[in-house]
Design a protein around this motif. Structure first.
Motif, PDB file in Angstrom:
ATOM      1  N   ALA A 197     112.553  10.602  90.860  1.00  0.00           N
ATOM      2  CA  ALA A 197     112.488   9.360  90.082  1.00  0.00           C
ATOM      3  C   ALA A 197     112.468   9.597  88.588  1.00  0.00           C
ATOM      4  O   ALA A 197     112.898   8.730  87.815  1.00  0.00           O
ATOM      5  CB  ALA A 197     111.254   8.561  90.486  1.00  0.00           C
ATOM      6  N   ASP A 198     111.958  10.758  88.145  1.00  0.00           N
ATOM      7  CA  ASP A 198     111.814  10.985  86.703  1.00  0.00           C
ATOM      8  C   ASP A 198     111.650  12.482  86.437  1.00  0.00           C
ATOM      9  O   ASP A 198     111.615  13.293  87.369  1.00  0.00           O
ATOM     10  CB  ASP A 198     110.630  10.205  86.136  1.00  0.00           C
ATOM     11  CG  ASP A 198     109.316  10.507  86.849  1.00  0.00           C
ATOM     12  OD1 ASP A 198     109.139  11.645  87.331  1.00  0.00           O
ATOM     13  OD2 ASP A 198     108.459   9.604  86.939  1.00  0.00           O
ATOM     14  N   ASP A 200     109.088  14.196  85.388  1.00  0.00           N
ATOM     15  CA  ASP A 200     107.854  14.818  85.892  1.00  0.00           C
ATOM     16  C   ASP A 200     108.005  15.219  87.348  1.00  0.00           C
ATOM     17  O   ASP A 200     107.624  16.326  87.743  1.00  0.00           O
ATOM     18  CB  ASP A 200     106.669  13.865  85.717  1.00  0.00           C
ATOM     19  CG  ASP A 200     106.317  13.624  84.258  1.00  0.00           C
ATOM     20  OD1 ASP A 200     106.557  14.540  83.450  1.00  0.00           O
ATOM     21  OD2 ASP A 200     105.825  12.529  83.936  1.00  0.00           O
ATOM     22  N   THR A 202     110.822  15.734  88.851  1.00  0.00           N
ATOM     23  CA  THR A 202     111.856  16.766  88.899  1.00  0.00           C
ATOM     24  C   THR A 202     111.258  18.149  88.663  1.00  0.00           C
ATOM     25  O   THR A 202     111.486  19.092  89.439  1.00  0.00           O
ATOM     26  CB  THR A 202     112.947  16.480  87.859  1.00  0.00           C
ATOM     27  OG1 THR A 202     113.555  15.214  88.132  1.00  0.00           O
ATOM     28  CG2 THR A 202     114.013  17.562  87.883  1.00  0.00           C
ATOM     29  N   SER A 220     120.772  16.445  86.576  1.00  0.00           N
ATOM     30  CA  SER A 220     119.947  15.407  85.959  1.00  0.00           C
ATOM     31  C   SER A 220     120.811  14.364  85.269  1.00  0.00           C
ATOM     32  O   SER A 220     121.874  14.668  84.723  1.00  0.00           O
ATOM     33  CB  SER A 220     118.985  16.030  84.937  1.00  0.00           C
ATOM     34  OG  SER A 220     118.141  16.983  85.553  1.00  0.00           O
ATOM     35  N   ARG A 225     116.793   6.421  80.750  1.00  0.00           N
ATOM     36  CA  ARG A 225     115.700   6.244  79.792  1.00  0.00           C
ATOM     37  C   ARG A 225     114.485   5.647  80.485  1.00  0.00           C
ATOM     38  O   ARG A 225     114.511   5.325  81.668  1.00  0.00           O
ATOM     39  CB  ARG A 225     116.129   5.316  78.655  1.00  0.00           C
ATOM     40  CG  ARG A 225     117.274   5.814  77.798  1.00  0.00           C
ATOM     41  CD  ARG A 225     117.519   4.833  76.664  1.00  0.00           C
ATOM     42  NE  ARG A 225     118.666   5.190  75.844  1.00  0.00           N
ATOM     43  CZ  ARG A 225     119.060   4.485  74.789  1.00  0.00           C
ATOM     44  NH1 ARG A 225     118.384   3.399  74.442  1.00  0.00           N
ATOM     45  NH2 ARG A 225     120.118   4.865  74.094  1.00  0.00           N
ATOM     46  N   ARG A 227     111.315   4.696  82.410  1.00  0.00           N
ATOM     47  CA  ARG A 227     110.679   5.260  83.606  1.00  0.00           C
ATOM     48  C   ARG A 227     111.595   6.207  84.364  1.00  0.00           C
ATOM     49  O   ARG A 227     111.126   7.040  85.128  1.00  0.00           O
ATOM     50  CB  ARG A 227     110.209   4.134  84.532  1.00  0.00           C
ATOM     51  CG  ARG A 227     109.028   3.343  83.990  1.00  0.00           C
ATOM     52  CD  ARG A 227     108.545   2.322  84.978  1.00  0.00           C
ATOM     53  NE  ARG A 227     109.579   1.354  85.319  1.00  0.00           N
ATOM     54  CZ  ARG A 227     109.446   0.401  86.240  1.00  0.00           C
ATOM     55  NH1 ARG A 227     108.318   0.303  86.937  1.00  0.00           N
ATOM     56  NH2 ARG A 227     110.417  -0.449  86.478  1.00  0.00           N
ATOM     57  N   GLY A 228     112.912   6.053  84.169  1.00  0.00           N
ATOM     58  CA  GLY A 228     113.856   6.921  84.871  1.00  0.00           C
ATOM     59  C   GLY A 228     114.255   8.166  84.104  1.00  0.00           C
ATOM     60  O   GLY A 228     115.140   8.909  84.565  1.00  0.00           O
ATOM     61  N   LEU A 229     113.629   8.426  82.952  1.00  0.00           N
ATOM     62  CA  LEU A 229     113.993   9.579  82.139  1.00  0.00           C
ATOM     63  C   LEU A 229     113.971  10.860  82.968  1.00  0.00           C
ATOM     64  O   LEU A 229     112.973  11.183  83.607  1.00  0.00           O
ATOM     65  CB  LEU A 229     113.017   9.720  80.966  1.00  0.00           C
ATOM     66  CG  LEU A 229     113.306  10.878  80.003  1.00  0.00           C
ATOM     67  CD1 LEU A 229     114.423  10.490  79.047  1.00  0.00           C
ATOM     68  CD2 LEU A 229     112.050  11.265  79.230  1.00  0.00           C
ATOM     69  N   ARG A 231     115.595  11.555  85.662  1.00  0.00           N
ATOM     70  CA  ARG A 231     115.780  11.434  87.122  1.00  0.00           C
ATOM     71  C   ARG A 231     116.880  12.383  87.553  1.00  0.00           C
ATOM     72  O   ARG A 231     117.848  12.617  86.823  1.00  0.00           O
ATOM     73  CB  ARG A 231     116.104  10.001  87.503  1.00  0.00           C
ATOM     74  CG  ARG A 231     117.429   9.481  86.968  1.00  0.00           C
ATOM     75  CD  ARG A 231     117.621   8.017  87.311  1.00  0.00           C
ATOM     76  NE  ARG A 231     118.958   7.553  86.908  1.00  0.00           N
ATOM     77  CZ  ARG A 231     119.397   6.308  87.101  1.00  0.00           C
ATOM     78  NH1 ARG A 231     118.602   5.408  87.668  1.00  0.00           N
ATOM     79  NH2 ARG A 231     120.621   5.964  86.735  1.00  0.00           N
ATOM     80  N   ARG A 338     110.895  17.620  78.237  1.00  0.00           N
ATOM     81  CA  ARG A 338     110.881  16.157  78.230  1.00  0.00           C
ATOM     82  C   ARG A 338     111.467  15.633  76.919  1.00  0.00           C
ATOM     83  O   ARG A 338     112.276  14.697  76.928  1.00  0.00           O
ATOM     84  CB  ARG A 338     109.457  15.649  78.419  1.00  0.00           C
ATOM     85  CG  ARG A 338     109.300  14.142  78.137  1.00  0.00           C
ATOM     86  CD  ARG A 338     107.870  13.703  78.279  1.00  0.00           C
ATOM     87  NE  ARG A 338     107.540  13.503  79.684  1.00  0.00           N
ATOM     88  CZ  ARG A 338     107.811  12.389  80.347  1.00  0.00           C
ATOM     89  NH1 ARG A 338     108.433  11.379  79.737  1.00  0.00           N
ATOM     90  NH2 ARG A 338     107.478  12.256  81.603  1.00  0.00           N
ATOM     91  N   GLU A 342     114.636  13.060  76.024  1.00  0.00           N
ATOM     92  CA  GLU A 342     114.510  11.866  75.189  1.00  0.00           C
ATOM     93  C   GLU A 342     115.538  11.876  74.068  1.00  0.00           C
ATOM     94  O   GLU A 342     116.166  10.842  73.772  1.00  0.00           O
ATOM     95  CB  GLU A 342     113.093  11.798  74.612  1.00  0.00           C
ATOM     96  CG  GLU A 342     112.011  11.520  75.640  1.00  0.00           C
ATOM     97  CD  GLU A 342     110.606  11.662  75.081  1.00  0.00           C
ATOM     98  OE1 GLU A 342     109.660  11.212  75.753  1.00  0.00           O
ATOM     99  OE2 GLU A 342     110.457  12.231  73.976  1.00  0.00           O
TER     100      GLU A 342
END
Length: 451
Positions: A197-198, A200, A202, A220, A225, A227-229, A231, A338, A342
């Protein structure tokens, strides 16, 4: 021997340069070419199949020595899996020769169209670095022609071995190598797929999979962006045992068809790969993946080299070509990973081939890229507006976190920044000056970076 004047690029199809190209058919011919007088400023560099993404196998105004005719497998012991190959043998050739006896290459990057000499020069890595390390770890010895044409046999006990592994062809011309292959029961891989899902989730799953699988990687969505960053789709697996195969497939457990099924058109319009098309493609690819699928049997091509199914897939980026950016940062620098997602997701630069992996222990190579930590690879159309500043910002993020970029893919990092990334660069320069005091070996890449 005769040479021809050619214009060369790397796989990214950027930064063309003109040089003389020769293809020696023997060690003696290669040695003679190394010894021959050259005009002032004219240098020599080896070249395999041209799969470096940058200009590492180009030398403007000089001589490029192709290994295309030095492509014989001299011996392959079916009992031990020890292969002796000329430098121009491709990983695909070695797979075709080794699989019938139950042997596979010990490390494979994302393409099998890499020569043995190139795999050593770039010290390539694959999905199994956390358990197998990079390619040089499995090389028992290689023969190296020095710039004066003298041949030496190098083993892992030699300092020059580890300057050559990852040294991008700047210490000599590899003519042959002895490689230890990996025993397998079949040519199929048993693969588990998980959709995360994101970022973290992953990274947590990739860390967990280190102890469960020999091979693991995450594709990836670089443009997601919020919550889905980050994924991703994680595929992890091992070579299947004979008992894993359906009965019908057990009669030919090592079947392997390396042919490409599709070909990219010779000309594609510029701008085809852009933020809008990649966003749509990323979303479709992500949604198509199962949330969880276990035990799927995949071919070597499907699991290791999906892009090899498309001949000349690099043309998809259009006439402007593309740049790949790959970094590694240490474990503990997860916030930097992370932050890189972003930065990319907030920028107009699109990357469809976005790959996140974990590295295990590195080897002693002075310029070898892998080190324990997280590695992220991104592909961008080279003409993307604002791409340069984005990559400069990523450089600074990587340096602040004790990381580095991959020399086989870098096409624009400043020389001063590279020195911050590779603390053993002074050792490499010193040893290179000893083996090549006249500076006969040089590439467009080495001149830009002062290697």
């Amino acid at each position: 021997m005769s040479t021809s004047t050619v214009t060369l690029t790397g796989w990214g199809r950027i930064a063309p340069s003109v040089a003389e190209l020769a293809a020696p058919a023997s060690d003696a011919e290669a040695a003679a070419l190394l010894r021959q007088p050259r005009a002032a400023g004219g240098a020599v560099i080896p070249r395999g199949l041209g799969r470096s993404y940058n200009n590492a196998a180009q030398s403007a105004g000089g001589l490029v020595l192709s290994t295309g005719r030095l492509n014989r497998i001299i011996s392959l012991d079916p009992a031990t899996g020890v292969a002796v190959c000329e430098a121009g043998v491709s990983l695909e050739q070695l797979m075709v020769a080794g699989l019938p006896a139950g042997w596979f290459v010990p490390v494979s990057p994302g393409t099998r169209q890499v020569t043995i000499g190139g795999a050593i020069a770039a010290d390539v890595h694959g999905k199994n670095h956390h358990v197998a390390g990079s390619f040089a770890r499995h090389v028992l010895s290689f023969d190296l022609l020095a710039p004066d044409g003298e041949s030496r046999t190098m083993t892992p006990d030699d300092e020059l071995f580890w300057a050559t592994a990852g040294g991008m062809g700047l210490t000599g011309f590899i003519t042959r190598a002895t490689v230890q292959l990996k025993r397998v029961e079949t040519s199929l891989c048993k693969v588990d797929t998980v959709r995360t899902a994101d970022i973290d989730e992953t990274m947590a799953l990739l860390a967990e999979h280190d102890s469960r699988y020999d091979y693991t990687v995450a594709w990836s969505d670089s443009l997601a962006r919020g919550r889905g960053l980050g994924r991703s789709i994680i595929t992890s697996g091992d070579f299947a045992a004979l008992s894993d195969l359906p009965a019908a497939a057990r009669s030919d457990p090592f079947e392997f068809d390396p042919r490409s099924r599709l070909g990219a058109p010779p000309v594609l319009p510029p701008g085809l790969i852009n933020r809008y098309t990649v966003r749509l493609a990323n979303a479709a690819w992500y949604r198509k993946a199962p949330r969880l699928r276990e035990g799927e049997l995949q071919t070597i091509g499907q699991f290791f080299h999906p892009l090899d199914a498309i001949r000349n897939w690099n043309r998809v980026y259009g006439p402007g070509g593309f740049r790949q950016y790959q970094y590694v940062v240490p474990f503990g620098a997860e916030p930097a990973v992370r932050r890189s997602f972003e930065m990319v997701s907030a920028h107009p630069a699109p990357s469809f081939v976005t790959v996140l992996k974990r590295f295990g222990e590195g080897d002693p190579g002075l310029l070898s890229f892998p080190a324990p930590g997280w590695t992220l690879a991104l592909d961008f159309p080279a003409r993307t507006p604002g791409l340069g500043p984005l990559l400069d910002q990523l450089d600074q993020l990587v340096v602040r976190n004790g990381g580095r970029v991959y020399l086989a893919k870098d096409s624009r990092v400043p020389a001063g920044v590279l020195e911050e990334m590779y603390p053993r660069l002074p050792e490499f320069r010193k040893l290179r000056a000893e083996v090549d005091p006249s500076g006969a070996l040089a590439s467009d890449l080495s001149r830009r970076l002062g290697l």
